[in-house]
Design an enzyme around this catalytic site. Structure first.
Site, PDB file in Angstrom:
ATOM      1  N   HIS A 156      23.132  22.354  47.913  1.00 15.64           N
ATOM      2  CA  HIS A 156      24.242  23.083  48.532  1.00 15.64           C
ATOM      3  C   HIS A 156      25.553  22.323  48.475  1.00 15.64           C
ATOM      4  CE1 HIS A 156      21.997  26.449  50.401  1.00 15.64           C
ATOM      5  NE2 HIS A 156      20.988  25.627  50.174  1.00 15.64           N
ATOM      6  N   ASP A 364      33.914  20.133  48.403  1.00 15.28           N
ATOM      7  CA  ASP A 364      32.991  21.021  49.112  1.00 15.28           C
ATOM      8  C   ASP A 364      32.081  21.679  48.088  1.00 15.28           C
ATOM      9  OD1 ASP A 364      31.953  22.390  51.309  1.00 15.28           O
ATOM     10  OD2 ASP A 364      33.926  22.984  52.050  1.00 15.28           O
TER      11      ASP A 364
HETATM   12  C1  GDG Z   1      27.106  23.506  53.175  1.00 20.99           C
HETATM   13  C2  GDG Z   1      28.064  23.004  52.083  1.00 20.99           C
HETATM   14  C3  GDG Z   1      28.217  25.341  51.194  1.00 20.99           C
HETATM   15  C4  GDG Z   1      31.804  27.743  61.320  1.00 20.99           C
HETATM   16  N1  GDG Z   1      32.292  27.757  62.561  1.00 20.99           N
HETATM   17  C5  GDG Z   1      31.576  28.653  63.238  1.00 20.99           C
HETATM   18  C6  GDG Z   1      30.620  29.197  62.373  1.00 20.99           C
HETATM   19  N2  GDG Z   1      30.789  28.610  61.206  1.00 20.99           N
HETATM   20  C7  GDG Z   1      30.028  28.949  60.003  1.00 20.99           C
HETATM   21  C8  GDG Z   1      30.947  29.553  58.972  1.00 20.99           C
HETATM   22  C9  GDG Z   1      30.153  29.352  57.696  1.00 20.99           C
HETATM   23  C10 GDG Z   1      29.401  28.062  57.987  1.00 20.99           C
HETATM   24  O1  GDG Z   1      29.477  27.816  59.392  1.00 20.99           O
HETATM   25  C11 GDG Z   1      30.039  26.868  57.291  1.00 20.99           C
HETATM   26  O2  GDG Z   1      29.749  26.953  55.929  1.00 20.99           O
HETATM   27  P1  GDG Z   1      30.546  26.120  54.854  1.00 20.99           P
HETATM   28  O3  GDG Z   1      30.155  26.654  53.537  1.00 20.99           O
HETATM   29  O4  GDG Z   1      32.003  26.242  55.117  1.00 20.99           O
HETATM   30  O5  GDG Z   1      30.186  24.594  55.053  1.00 20.99           O
HETATM   31  P2  GDG Z   1      28.907  23.620  55.351  1.00 20.99           P
HETATM   32  O6  GDG Z   1      28.396  23.786  56.721  1.00 20.99           O
HETATM   33  O7  GDG Z   1      29.419  22.258  55.020  1.00 20.99           O
HETATM   34  O8  GDG Z   1      27.744  24.057  54.322  1.00 20.99           O
HETATM   35  C12 GDG Z   1      29.014  24.116  51.666  1.00 20.99           C
HETATM   36  C13 GDG Z   1      27.180  25.728  52.224  1.00 20.99           C
HETATM   37  O9  GDG Z   1      26.355  24.606  52.582  1.00 20.99           O
HETATM   38  C14 GDG Z   1      26.273  26.855  51.718  1.00 20.99           C
HETATM   39  O10 GDG Z   1      25.664  26.527  50.514  1.00 20.99           O
HETATM   40  O11 GDG Z   1      29.106  26.411  51.023  1.00 20.99           O
HETATM   41  O12 GDG Z   1      29.866  23.679  50.624  1.00 20.99           O
HETATM   42  O13 GDG Z   1      28.802  21.875  52.548  1.00 20.99           O
HETATM   43  O14 GDG Z   1      29.231  30.378  57.496  1.00 20.99           O
HETATM   44  O15 GDG Z   1      31.204  30.881  59.307  1.00 20.99           O
HETATM   45  N3  GDG Z   1      29.735  30.133  62.718  1.00 20.99           N
HETATM   46  C15 GDG Z   1      29.786  30.558  63.997  1.00 20.99           C
HETATM   47  N4  GDG Z   1      30.685  30.072  64.903  1.00 20.99           N
HETATM   48  C16 GDG Z   1      31.599  29.126  64.575  1.00 20.99           C
HETATM   49  O16 GDG Z   1      32.419  28.703  65.401  1.00 20.99           O
HETATM   50  N5  GDG Z   1      28.912  31.500  64.394  1.00 20.99           N
END
Ligand code: GDG
Length: 458
Positions: A156, A364
């Protein structure tokens, strides 16, 4: 069709709790099609750790199977090698990585023990799908137990160029262990290419083209499978009563002013201090935005036990104070920094009420926030995504305003062009991205990986 066995550090949730992300949705879809097992860490630390009883929970066709960790496992495997060694190295941050052979050994042991516990549950025609940097060596452990089922792996987070990965002690041995998987999936073409180059340059592999690698006697697939979100569902979230309530509260507060939104776990890969600096630069270089445009940063705390994260939070609190002290007015606060999390529907409403989505990680894997922001917009009056070129998402979202997150000037200029972008251009850019998100969604992503791994003959 055989069952699916998913292995990931954290398991579930199986039902929509309002907090589940797109990944959980995709995996639940894949699991409920065939039935199967979802195996991983329970999130708990106990004396018996992974030697203890399997924690089982069944929901319809899916059996969740979880194991504890001992305190030593937690320190060495989870907080140690996974999060203090692999996470920084794979995000191109050698400067932050801890190299300690004790941590690497702990990581390898936990991978091995988890494989030993899963092994007996596997049936002859199961397909196994392992996730992320916590389990790089897990497949090799399964193979040494004579598990001959097809095994897919998905990373990921980014995979750095071989010149950089070579700095990780025993990188060759770790990557060689990964070759036990039949299919290794990456977020972007760049990551897949970095991996293939490592295998060719360091492990004497042969690149057969089309993502196929030959190493020793065996062949593996190493390709990009960019992860998607459940775009249609997310776009409906943004119209739900919860979302509307939050939108209304925000819009009342904004009183016709515009808002830039950032949503990220607190992590050095997300470029948060750089982002706050770029917003300050916007107010300096384009003073017409003073009193008119604000930045809201939502930052649910993550892995709070790591020192690096405590430090970023302190820095962001200080920068918020500094910018607000410098520019705030009676009825306008430039930065609102919220270190809390929101339910997904509320989040969708917050995205929809914001004219600009600001996603500027320094590095990322993909970044799902970029995709969710776009999915949450109003078709008739959509906001603009300002996106770091170093997010995996940039490879498939060229219609965003693409910026270099290290340059405060460039991000400020990108923000200014987003704030002033004419409606027609906003619509055109948004429509292309939204259609693509609906087509390449989370379910399409997991299906294409499953299809390719099923085609593998061992
Ligand atoms: C890893 C990789 C890759 C955030 N704040 C809240 C909340 N979130 C959710 C977002 C989003 C998720 O968390 C974060 O996803 P990201 O993709 O931005 O980042 P990572 O956690 O680092 O994830 C990344 C991912 O895996 C998938 O393969 O894209 O690059 O690092 O869904 O919406 N959700 C809620 N409340 C919040 O305050 N419910």
């Amino acid at each position: 069709m055989g069952r699916l066995v998913v292995v990931s550090n954290r398991v579930g949730p199986l039902k929509d709790t309002g907090r589940a992300g797109g990944l959980a949705v995709a995996l639940v879809d894949a699991l409920t099609q065939t039935g199967g097992i979802w195996f991983g860490w329970s999130g708990e630390v106990s004396e018996e750790g992974s030697f203890g009883q399997l924690k089982m929970q069944k929901s319809r066709k899916v059996q969740m199977v979880q194991l504890d960790l001992t305190q030593a496992d937690y320190d060495e495997y989870y907080a140690g090698y996974a999060n203090r060694t692999l996470w920084p190295v794979l995000h191109y941050r050698l400067d932050l990585a801890v190299f300690d052979r004790r941590l690497e050994q702990g990581y390898r042991h936990v991978n091995e023990r988890f494989a030993t516990r899963l092994g007996p549950l596997i049936e002859a025609d199961d397909i196994i799908w392992v996730h992320d940097y916590h389990f790089l060596t897990f497949g090799a452990n399964l193979r040494s137990m004579e598990v001959n089922n097809p095994i897919a792996f998905f990373l990921h987070i980014p995979f750095p160029p071989p010149e950089m990965l070579a700095a990780l002690p025993n990188a060759g041995s770790i990557v060689r262990a990964m070759l036990a998987y039949d299919l290794i999936g990456f977020q972007t073409e760049r990551d897949a290419d970095n991996f293939r180059r490592f295998v060719v340059e360091e492990l004497e592999g042969i690149d057969l083209g089309e993502g196929r690698l030959k190493v020793g006697g065996g062949e593996v697939i190493a390709r990009a499978y960019p992860i998607g979100i459940d775009a249609e569902a997310f776009s409906k979230f943004a119209m739900s009563p919860d979302a509307r309530r939050n939108m209304a509260r925000l819009e009342q507060l904004l009183g016709g002013r515009q808002q830039i939104i950032g949503v990220d776990r607190i992590d050095y890969s997300k470029g948060l201090p750089e982002r706050f600096r770029a917003f300050e630069r916007l107010l300096e270089d384009y003073p017409e935005n003073r009193g008119r445009v604000s930045l809201m940063q939502v930052a649910p705390p993550s892995r709070a036990e790591l020192d690096a994260y405590i430090e970023i939070r302190r820095e962001l609190d200080e920068m918020t104070g500094h910018v607000n002290g410098r520019f705030a007015d009676l009825d306008w606060t430039p930065i609102r920094f919220l270190t809390k999390s929101f339910p997904r529907r509320a989040l969708a409403g917050i995205y929809r009420a914001s004219r600009v989505g600001l996603v500027t990680p320094l590095r990322d894997g993909m970044n799902l926030v970029a995709k969710e922001y776009v999915a949450a917009q109003r078709a008739e009056d959509p906001g603009v995504l300002v996106l770091s070129r170093f997010a995996g998402a940039a490879e498939g979202m060229k219609e965003a305003v693409i910026v270099n997150p290290h340059s405060a000037e460039e991000v400020a200029a990108g923000l200014q062009s987003a704030i002033t972008m004419p409606l027609e251009e906003r619509r055109d850019r948004w429509q292309i991205m939204f259609d693509r998100l609906c087509r390449d969604d989370a379910v399409a992503w997991s299906r294409s990986i499953m299809e390719d791994v099923r085609a593998v003959r061992r």
